[in-house]
Design a protein around this motif. Structure first.
Motif, PDB file in Angstrom:
ATOM      1  N   GLY A 131       0.771  -1.241   0.000  1.00 28.94           N
ATOM      2  CA  GLY A 131       0.000   0.000   0.000  1.00 28.94           C
ATOM      3  C   GLY A 131       0.794   1.278   0.000  1.00 28.94           C
ATOM      4  O   GLY A 131       0.270   2.331  -0.372  1.00 28.94           O
ATOM      5  N   LEU A 132       2.049   1.237   0.421  1.00 31.17           N
ATOM      6  CA  LEU A 132       2.834   2.465   0.528  1.00 31.17           C
ATOM      7  C   LEU A 132       3.572   2.817  -0.761  1.00 31.17           C
ATOM      8  O   LEU A 132       3.859   3.987  -1.020  1.00 31.17           O
ATOM      9  CB  LEU A 132       3.847   2.344   1.670  1.00 31.17           C
ATOM     10  N   TYR A 133       3.883   1.790  -1.555  1.00 28.60           N
ATOM     11  CA  TYR A 133       4.645   2.006  -2.785  1.00 28.60           C
ATOM     12  C   TYR A 133       4.004   1.227  -3.923  1.00 28.60           C
ATOM     13  O   TYR A 133       3.412   0.167  -3.718  1.00 28.60           O
ATOM     14  CB  TYR A 133       6.098   1.552  -2.612  1.00 28.60           C
ATOM     15  N   PHE A 134       4.150   1.736  -5.129  1.00 31.21           N
ATOM     16  CA  PHE A 134       3.613   1.047  -6.292  1.00 31.21           C
ATOM     17  C   PHE A 134       4.475  -0.174  -6.617  1.00 31.21           C
ATOM     18  O   PHE A 134       5.695  -0.137  -6.484  1.00 31.21           O
ATOM     19  CB  PHE A 134       3.593   1.994  -7.498  1.00 31.21           C
ATOM     20  N   ASP A 135       3.812  -1.261  -7.012  1.00 29.37           N
ATOM     21  CA  ASP A 135       4.478  -2.494  -7.429  1.00 29.37           C
ATOM     22  C   ASP A 135       5.316  -3.116  -6.312  1.00 29.37           C
ATOM     23  O   ASP A 135       6.434  -3.573  -6.528  1.00 29.37           O
ATOM     24  CB  ASP A 135       5.352  -2.250  -8.666  1.00 29.37           C
ATOM     25  N   THR A 136       4.770  -3.123  -5.114  1.00 29.31           N
ATOM     26  CA  THR A 136       5.418  -3.838  -4.011  1.00 29.31           C
ATOM     27  C   THR A 136       5.290  -5.336  -4.236  1.00 29.31           C
ATOM     28  O   THR A 136       4.201  -5.846  -4.494  1.00 29.31           O
ATOM     29  CB  THR A 136       4.768  -3.455  -2.665  1.00 29.31           C
ATOM     30  N   ARG A 137       6.399  -6.040  -4.136  1.00 28.07           N
ATOM     31  CA  ARG A 137       6.415  -7.471  -4.417  1.00 28.07           C
ATOM     32  C   ARG A 137       6.426  -8.293  -3.117  1.00 28.07           C
ATOM     33  O   ARG A 137       7.042  -7.885  -2.141  1.00 28.07           O
ATOM     34  CB  ARG A 137       7.638  -7.839  -5.262  1.00 28.07           C
ATOM     35  N   PRO A 138       5.787  -9.448  -3.129  1.00 24.78           N
ATOM     36  CA  PRO A 138       5.807 -10.309  -1.938  1.00 24.78           C
ATOM     37  C   PRO A 138       7.033 -11.211  -1.916  1.00 24.78           C
ATOM     38  O   PRO A 138       7.719 -11.386  -2.928  1.00 24.78           O
ATOM     39  CB  PRO A 138       4.536 -11.141  -2.116  1.00 24.78           C
ATOM     40  N   HIS A 139       7.296 -11.770  -0.758  1.00 23.43           N
ATOM     41  CA  HIS A 139       8.292 -12.833  -0.596  1.00 23.43           C
ATOM     42  C   HIS A 139       7.530 -14.154  -0.633  1.00 23.43           C
ATOM     43  O   HIS A 139       6.550 -14.329   0.100  1.00 23.43           O
ATOM     44  CB  HIS A 139       9.033 -12.675   0.723  1.00 23.43           C
ATOM     45  N   ILE A 140       7.945 -15.071  -1.503  1.00 21.15           N
ATOM     46  CA  ILE A 140       7.203 -16.317  -1.708  1.00 21.15           C
ATOM     47  C   ILE A 140       8.105 -17.519  -1.458  1.00 21.15           C
ATOM     48  O   ILE A 140       9.239 -17.569  -1.936  1.00 21.15           O
ATOM     49  CB  ILE A 140       6.620 -16.391  -3.131  1.00 21.15           C
ATOM     50  N   VAL A 141       7.578 -18.474  -0.696  1.00 19.55           N
ATOM     51  CA  VAL A 141       8.275 -19.733  -0.427  1.00 19.55           C
ATOM     52  C   VAL A 141       7.325 -20.872  -0.772  1.00 19.55           C
ATOM     53  O   VAL A 141       6.149 -20.839  -0.406  1.00 19.55           O
ATOM     54  CB  VAL A 141       8.699 -19.839   1.051  1.00 19.55           C
ATOM     55  N   GLN A 142       7.817 -21.888  -1.490  1.00 22.87           N
ATOM     56  CA  GLN A 142       7.030 -23.074  -1.792  1.00 22.87           C
ATOM     57  C   GLN A 142       7.705 -24.296  -1.173  1.00 22.87           C
ATOM     58  O   GLN A 142       8.902 -24.517  -1.374  1.00 22.87           O
ATOM     59  CB  GLN A 142       6.899 -23.268  -3.306  1.00 22.87           C
ATOM     60  N   LEU A 143       6.907 -25.070  -0.434  1.00 22.07           N
ATOM     61  CA  LEU A 143       7.420 -26.263   0.231  1.00 22.07           C
ATOM     62  C   LEU A 143       6.624 -27.486  -0.234  1.00 22.07           C
ATOM     63  O   LEU A 143       5.389 -27.430  -0.288  1.00 22.07           O
ATOM     64  CB  LEU A 143       7.293 -26.125   1.749  1.00 22.07           C
ATOM     65  N   PRO A 144       7.283 -28.580  -0.579  1.00 25.89           N
ATOM     66  CA  PRO A 144       6.568 -29.795  -0.996  1.00 25.89           C
ATOM     67  C   PRO A 144       5.637 -30.286   0.112  1.00 25.89           C
ATOM     68  O   PRO A 144       6.010 -30.287   1.295  1.00 25.89           O
ATOM     69  CB  PRO A 144       7.694 -30.800  -1.264  1.00 25.89           C
ATOM     70  N   LEU A 145       4.441 -30.708  -0.278  1.00 28.13           N
ATOM     71  CA  LEU A 145       3.494 -31.225   0.704  1.00 28.13           C
ATOM     72  C   LEU A 145       3.990 -32.546   1.266  1.00 28.13           C
ATOM     73  O   LEU A 145       4.365 -33.455   0.521  1.00 28.13           O
ATOM     74  CB  LEU A 145       2.112 -31.424   0.065  1.00 28.13           C
TER      75      LEU A 145
END
Length: 232
Positions: A131-145
């Protein structure tokens, strides 16, 4: 395998409305997602912000949009709607049947806790609130089920617990203690919330939300069940 999902949340003491919003949705190609947002400040204004964010993410996930893209869109939407003057934290925990992974999407300075085979680790966030900056990106982690894979996300009220007495919740120690008794999602969510309330002497200094997604060995039938308890 099967998935247990639980949410435990409570308002800030003497506040009629929580600034946290949590929603669950089934994914179009199987699995499910739980979306949690914490609006800046507390009360009605914060609730309006967190609702806006969660509605945007849920709508996009329902259309098959990937978690990271949905998080970025929600950030851009909040930035545009509030002119970059209001922020929110955002966490998405997803069981993705297509990739057979647990997808953890973080726009939050707080870590997400992961419990694997009894060992607790904290995923440090590399992404700022939205919300504070345009095009803020998330941190994403994928773990095998896999069985006994558990992810725990929470809002900052959990970590603020005990501040009035100069105390702080030891998240890793508390999770270790709880997991030795049970790895059921509801037990872990309730246990963390109760530990925070004990530090705050039953008067939480901030809204607290705890979300737990647990992958456990399959037991019983193939019926999907969901239950909600809402004191009014």
């Amino acid at each position: 395998m099967e998935v247990n999902l639980a949410v435990a949340k409570i308002n800030k003491y003497a506040s009629a409305e929580s600034g946290d919003t949590v929603e669950v949705i089934e994914r179009p190609k199987g699995g499910l997602s739980v979306v949690m947002a914490d609006g800046q400040s507390s009360g009605r204004g914060a609730k309006s912000v967190s609702n806006l964010v969660v509605r945007k993410v849920i709508a996009l996930l329902a259309e098959g949009v990937r978690d990271g893209a949905a998080a970025r869109a929600a950030s851009d939407s909040l930035f545009t709607d509030r002119h970059g003057k209001v922020s929110a934290t955002l966490n998405i925990l997803s069981i993705d049947r297509l990739t057979q992974t647990l997808v953890i999407t973080i726009n939050n300075p707080l870590p997400v806790a992961v419990l694997e085979a009894g060992q607790v680790s904290l995923l440090p966030s590399e992404a700022r609130p939205i919300g504070l900056y345009f095009d803020t990106r998330p941190h994403i982690v994928q773990l095998p089920l896999q069985p006994e894979l558990i992810a725990i996300a929470f809002t900052d009220g959990l970590m603020h617990a005990g501040e009035r007495k100069g105390m702080k919740l030891s998240l890793e120690e508390e999770l270790q203690r709880l997991s030795r008794q049970s790895v059921e999602a509801g037990f872990l969510a309730d246990g963390l919330l109760q530990a925070a309330l004990a530090l705050d002497e039953g008067r939480p200094v901030d809204d607290i939300s705890v979300v737990v997604v647990a992958v456990v060995p399959h037991r019983g039938d193939l019926i999907r069940r969901m239950s909600v308890r809402l004191p009014i």
